[in-house]
Design a protein around this motif. Sequence first.
Motif, PDB file in Angstrom:
ATOM      1  N   GLN A   1       0.815  -1.213   0.000  1.00  0.00           N
ATOM      2  CA  GLN A   1       0.000   0.000   0.000  1.00  0.00           C
ATOM      3  C   GLN A   1       0.846   1.259   0.000  1.00  0.00           C
ATOM      4  N   GLY A   2       2.065   1.135   0.531  1.00  0.00           N
ATOM      5  CA  GLY A   2       2.913   2.313   0.622  1.00  0.00           C
ATOM      6  C   GLY A   2       3.854   2.500  -0.554  1.00  0.00           C
ATOM      7  N   ASP A   3       3.826   1.549  -1.491  1.00  0.00           N
ATOM      8  CA  ASP A   3       4.784   1.585  -2.601  1.00  0.00           C
ATOM      9  C   ASP A   3       4.318   2.478  -3.731  1.00  0.00           C
ATOM     10  N   VAL A   4       5.276   3.061  -4.439  1.00  0.00           N
ATOM     11  CA  VAL A   4       5.002   3.603  -5.766  1.00  0.00           C
ATOM     12  C   VAL A   4       6.013   2.941  -6.677  1.00  0.00           C
ATOM     13  N   VAL A   5       5.548   1.995  -7.490  1.00  0.00           N
ATOM     14  CA  VAL A   5       6.484   1.221  -8.301  1.00  0.00           C
ATOM     15  C   VAL A   5       6.022   1.191  -9.743  1.00  0.00           C
ATOM     16  N   THR A   6       6.995   0.946 -10.629  1.00  0.00           N
ATOM     17  CA  THR A   6       6.679   0.749 -12.045  1.00  0.00           C
ATOM     18  C   THR A   6       7.061  -0.667 -12.399  1.00  0.00           C
ATOM     19  N   PHE A   7       6.161  -1.371 -13.052  1.00  0.00           N
ATOM     20  CA  PHE A   7       6.434  -2.748 -13.438  1.00  0.00           C
ATOM     21  C   PHE A   7       5.810  -2.986 -14.804  1.00  0.00           C
ATOM     22  N   ASN A   8       6.213  -4.096 -15.431  1.00  0.00           N
ATOM     23  CA  ASN A   8       5.663  -4.426 -16.744  1.00  0.00           C
ATOM     24  C   ASN A   8       4.479  -5.353 -16.580  1.00  0.00           C
ATOM     25  N   ALA A   9       3.396  -5.019 -17.267  1.00  0.00           N
ATOM     26  CA  ALA A   9       2.216  -5.879 -17.203  1.00  0.00           C
ATOM     27  C   ALA A   9       1.420  -5.699 -18.478  1.00  0.00           C
ATOM     28  N   ARG A  10       0.595  -6.693 -18.759  1.00  0.00           N
ATOM     29  CA  ARG A  10      -0.268  -6.590 -19.938  1.00  0.00           C
ATOM     30  C   ARG A  10      -1.478  -5.739 -19.599  1.00  0.00           C
ATOM     31  N   VAL A  11      -1.802  -4.842 -20.504  1.00  0.00           N
ATOM     32  CA  VAL A  11      -3.025  -4.052 -20.364  1.00  0.00           C
ATOM     33  C   VAL A  11      -3.866  -4.339 -21.592  1.00  0.00           C
ATOM     34  N   SER A  12      -5.112  -4.734 -21.389  1.00  0.00           N
ATOM     35  CA  SER A  12      -5.909  -5.164 -22.545  1.00  0.00           C
ATOM     36  C   SER A  12      -6.143  -3.984 -23.475  1.00  0.00           C
TER      37      SER A  12
END
Lengths: 465, 173
Positions: A176-187
């Motif tokens: 809940q406290g994170d601000v992260v960037t990650f790779n994921a599929r977005v439809s």
Amino acid sequence: MKTLFKIAAAVSLSASLLAGTAMAQESQRQPVTSISQLLDRVRADARDAAAENQRRLQEFRANRDRQAALVAQARGQLNTLEAAGRANQERFEANQERIRELDAELRQAQGAFGELFGAARQKSGEFASIIEASIASAQAPGRHQPLRELSQSRTLPDRAELDRIWQAMISEMELQGDVVTFNARVSGVNDGQPVPVTRVGVFNAFITQGGTRYVLWRTEETNPAAGYRLVQLERQPPGRLLDAASNLARASEGEIVSGPIDPSRGQLLNIYKDVPNTVERFNQGGIVAQIILGLLIFSAAFGLFRLFALFTTNSAINGQKRRSTASKGNPLGRIMLAYEEVKDRPIETIELKLDEAILRETPKLEFGLNFLKLAAAVAPLLGLLGTVTGMIRTFTQITLFGTGDPRIMAGGISEALVTTVMGLIAAIPLLFIHSFAASFARGAQQTLEEQAAGIIARHAEERAG
Amino acid sequence: MDFQGAFSGLQEFLERGGPILTWIMALTFVMWAFILERLAYFGLAHKGVAGRAIREWGARSDHSSWHAHAIRDQLISEVRLKADQNVELIKTLVALAPLFGLLGTVTGMVAVFDVMAISGSSDARGMSAGVARATIPTMAGMVSALSGLIFSSQIERMAKRRVHELADELEVG
């Protein structure tokens, strides 16, 4: 038994009929030539038939005895099987009783832990749902599976499984406290290939590839079994929220920037799909809004054109004030030229000629100002007209459908409010333009009416020395 | 109240009033800038402008010919142009302030009805943000207009009187 006999009789009858036909065929072969021959033939046939029937009867009897023996055998089998079933039933009941005893024993053995295990199952079930719906699961799909299995398993959870619950809780808190960037599929984005997604806690997420857009983590309403996936928000929120998101995405490590947080985990952002945008809002205003917009565009263009013309005239007059040689290009110059023609005549003639020249110039300065004033006054009136037609529509709806659903009335009310807003939005710039244009025109007019004579007199005195 | 508190209070007020309130604030600032400019002109610069006109008139030997009258009219007119500068603009800004307030009222009402249309209910708590957006700009527009109205009429009267006084000083004959 009686039925069996009946069937046998019927079969014998049909057999005799068949035999009759066969005999008829035979009789055709050996034609009967006399009555005595016929009698003999009939008697012989009757004898044959009786013998045949006797034989068949015997056959049927033998059959019946065989069947009876089979029935007796089957009865015996049934009795043995029923006995076996009863024995099994007894064993089953005994086993049930044993299970109950063992359950009771287990409960006793669990003591207060029984409630604990129940609570653990329930909580792990609830928490599995929360984790599955949390956008952090987009980063690590399937996080909820162990908890879901735990909640559905029939066996007692062991120590490691119980630990898993609070560990999952704590890791969720941490996420809940994170601000992260990650790779994921977005439809629907990048042909389903993974794109960088920035996640703010478990509250909201956005992609920055090809413009900042917010994404939601949700199931399809029509097909919840398909599971959660990342989808783009149908309508993105207003620019400042998107700007905040891209600021956040651009920020370097450890930098403090103000960023967006949707505490409702995407529900508030989702509301934007119901909020109409500017064009839809304008369309709600109907024909009156279009009339107001047309009036605004036309009057503003005309007003700006007049403003420019008056400004150039004003600066030309100010330039002429300083020069003693009159030019035809500006109103003051033309008045001075008019004076030049009559400067040797009597004062009365000069005054008349000057007044005439001034009178020729002033209408040009005032051209269009009244129209601008009218437009600025008419715009709010048109807005008021839209308000009233919108209210009429609303009250018509109320008459037809009652006041039950506020949505039915929303159309008329939108029309009423949007046209009012449009009227005011049109009136404000038009008032401004008119005010500026009028003050330019008044300045020029005053210069011509009150100063032209003075300027001419000054130049005349200078020339006279 | 310390500066920080005042600033955050102002920020909260602007937030509650919505975007129109920012416009009204800007309008009020511009209006007051012009009002103060006028007051400063009458307080400091007008005397010099009028004195120059009086000196020029006094330097002339001829006070009665047609030329002299025309030049006197011109001197008065130039001073009047300077004195009247921006007065009309101030009056326009004063008239615009309630219009902006009304605009805020209507956009606030649009927000209220948006909440009604989206939620389908008349939850007063949900609508209160829209109501604040409707009422605060109205009030601000009124206050701004009233504050400007007093000064704009005063300035207009002042300009007229000063020009009159000048005309009296420039004696004919």
